[in-house]
Structure formats: structure tokens, C-alpha cells
Scaffold this motif. Sequence first.
Motif, PDB file in Angstrom:
ATOM      1  N   SER A   1       1.022   1.665  -3.698  1.00  0.00           N
ATOM      2  CA  SER A   1      -0.268   1.942  -4.417  1.00  0.00           C
ATOM      3  C   SER A   1      -1.017   3.270  -3.804  1.00  0.00           C
ATOM      4  CB  SER A   1      -1.108   0.684  -4.387  1.00  0.00           C
ATOM      5  OG  SER A   1      -1.599   0.240  -2.986  1.00  0.00           O
ATOM      6  N   ARG A   2      -0.688   3.654  -2.401  1.00  0.00           N
ATOM      7  CA  ARG A   2      -1.587   4.393  -1.873  1.00  0.00           C
ATOM      8  C   ARG A   2      -0.497   5.791  -1.440  1.00  0.00           C
ATOM      9  NH1 ARG A   2      -6.441   3.556  -3.618  1.00  0.00           N
ATOM     10  NH2 ARG A   2      -4.867   3.109  -5.308  1.00  0.00           N
TER      11      ARG A   2
ATOM     12  N   SER B   1       0.909  -1.133   0.038  1.00  0.00           N
ATOM     13  CA  SER B   1       0.145  -0.024  -0.070  1.00  0.00           C
ATOM     14  C   SER B   1       1.000   1.289   0.076  1.00  0.00           C
ATOM     15  CB  SER B   1      -0.983  -0.087   1.248  1.00  0.00           C
ATOM     16  OG  SER B   1      -0.228   0.251   2.278  1.00  0.00           O
TER      17      SER B   1
END
Length: 443
Positions: free
Chosen positions: A262-263, A259
Motif C-alpha cells: 500500500s505504501r 504496507s
Amino acid sequence: MGRFLATLLASAALCASLSLQAHAELDVVSLKSAIERSVESDYPKLDALYKDIHAHPEIAFQEEKTAAKLAAEMRALGFDVTEHVGETGLVAIYKNGDGPTIMVRTELDALPMEEKTGLPYASHDKTIWQGRETFVAHSCGHDIHMASWMGTAKTLVGLKDQWHGTLMFIAQPAEEILSGAKAMLADGLFTRFPKPNFGFALHDGPFAYGDVLYRVGIGSSNADSLHIKFRGRGGHGAMPQATIDPVMMAARFVVDVQSVVSREKDPTEFGVVSIGAIHGGTAENIIPDDVMLFGTIRTFKPEVRAKMLAGIERTAKTVATMSNAPEPEIKITEGAKAVINDPGVVGTAEKVLKAAFGDKFRPSPPSTPSEDYSEFINAGVPSMFFNIGVYEPERVAAAREGPQLPANHSPLFAPVPKPTIETGVEAMTLAVLSVFDQHARGK
Ligand SMILES: [Zn+2]
Ligand SMILES: [Zn+2]
């Protein structure tokens, strides 16, 4: 530099005139075919050298015999050769009047893996690596680079009335462990020897032979290695309430760390973290005391790298907090920095290579593997790093639809030697000549 290349470069600069541009291309094509003829007559020796090195690869910092073979050939060409620079590296200098010093680098090392190409000159050699016996193979194609390097040295010596300055041909150990460039610098590469004004290196890849790919700016990734030890409290698998389970922490971390990619990271910027190994535990019913994770972090830009490293560290610490465990041990080791090509060097070489190779010389996106050639650039050598293809163009075209062709580090990676090495010699020779010429004209 002789009038020949000077004329074509001057002409190339005057693109406003179509007739002059046509004249420029004609001249480069003539020079390229002169180089081609020279490489063609040298090729049997280069082929023998390539196949010998391919069949007898040596791993990082063990490249004694490989370096000795190159040293002997370079001495025969008239280079002044110093061996054992940075353990197994070598430096070969050829002085030819006043002018800049231009460095051309090859790697020496192979990989700890088994070759499965079935080629008549395939490697069957083994060595000891990190305490274990392993096969060794030139599956990254550094043998292609050595043959191209040798062919370039020979061609440039043959054309010595066309340029003035100093050639500094270096053969670097241990590229695969991103340590050899540092070792040569630490051993006085730019203090015991002239510091080059410009540098060049090439790498082969799984695309069509005859193609030469290049980049302005970032060419390869920053690499950092990641070691994490999650510390828990071992015990019986049937009584987890009495333990702190590091396997659970490792599992959470492997999933949650993605994450960060991806974030948190800007999705338009390159960055990956891959966990390549998890070591922990001995049996199905024992919760171990700790678990080790090993991974790699790759980025192009320093700000993306900083964000990724912070996120990875925070995720590891938080995962431990969630399990009420002690802080994990986190070790992030900087490997290679991104290779960043110099716009001036690329601009100079570009004119000649474009005229020589046409559409086969083209820009490409940055590649995600890493390369310690960046050490030389960061030590102050403006450079151009480019790529050459290794496979039959028809096979490459067919592979766009079907299964991919074996890439570097595959046990099946099998360059077609002659056209690959010839392209390497031609492109490198023209690139070096273009920079000597630019300098001779005081630009
Ligand atoms: Zn490699
Ligand atoms: Zn490589």
C-alpha cells in the motif's frame, strides 16, 4: 490454406471497403458453421471423454491414465504420439506438408480437493498427495481443455486440405504446481521434437459460455512463493522477558508486510502478497522457538516484482531486529512468470475470431492467477493464450446483482460441458487456421 480462408483474411484486411468487409464476415461465418457442424457430429465422443476424465481426475505428475486416454485417441486420429515427456506429459505430432509448426497445449492435472457439485459425473476419487490422502477434482476445468484440445485436433485433421504444416499437440502435466511446462522442456520438448513457430492455449473461467476473452501483452501474473522462518527463543508464556517471541514477530510481519503493497508499490500497478499459512507453537502457555509463514507474491511487471520482493525481505528482517531476534530464514522461490501474448499472433487470430464471434470475442484485463504456459513463451514460442466462459449467459447476468458464480478452484465449479467445449474447439481451430493461412501468404 485453401482459398476460402485466404480470401476472407485478405478481405478483412481491406476494411476501407464496406462491401468487402461484409463479404469477409460472411466467409468466416460460413467456415465457423462448417466447424460447428463437424464438432456437433463429434460431440458425443468428446462428451464421453470429458465426463470420464472429470469423474477420474489425477493430480500433478500422477496423470498416467489421463495421458494414456488422450494418447490412444490421438493415435486413432493419425498423430505420432510420444508418451512420458516430462514424466506424464505427451507430445502428438501430425505432419501435413510444408509450413509452420503450431503448438496447441492442454494441461492434464486436477486439484487435491473434494468436488461438491453433485453432478452425476462428479469425482469421488482419492489419492495420496504429500503423504496424505486427499480427494481429487477437476475444479480448474483442465478436463474442458482436454476435450477442446481433442476436438480441435479432430477438426483440424478433418480440414487438412485447408492448411499445410505440422500440428504439435502437447498435453502438459502438473500445471497446478507450476512445474509441468519446465519438466517437458527439460525432457527435450523443443529438441527431441520440432520447436514450434507459434503456440496456443486456452483456459476456462466463470463467465458466459460462447464468450472468448483475450489480451494483447500481459495475460497472467508472475508468481513467487514465500517461506519465512522467524527464529526466537522459546520459554514459559508467563515469563516472556526470558524469551524471544516468534509469534509476535509473525503477527507484526503479517500486518506490516501489507504496507509494502500500500505504501511502496505504485498504487496503479498490480501486486499482492498473501500469507496463506502460519505454523508455530503447541500450547497456550508455551512460547515456541520458531514460527513458519507461507505466502504467495503476485505481480505483472518485473520492476514491481523486484520492489515487492525487496520490501518483503526488508520487513521480515526489520521485524526480527525489533524483537532482538536472529535474522529470519527467508526463501523466495520463483514460480511461473507472467504469460505475455505475442502481438503478431494475436493480431492474426484476432481478425478471424472477431469475424466469427463478433462481440463475444473481446479483450479483457490481465488476470491475477499464474500459469506456467509462460515457460513455452519464454523458450521462444510466440503465442496467444485466451479464455472461454463456462456458464449459462442468463446465470452470469443474474450473478452481477447477487452472489458470484463458483470460479475455478471452487468445489462447486461446474462448467456446462457442451457449449463450453464447442466454443473451445471452434475458437482454437479458427485461431490455428488463421496462423497457417497468414504464413501461407508469406506474411
Ligand atoms: Zn488451477
Ligand atoms: Zn487451470
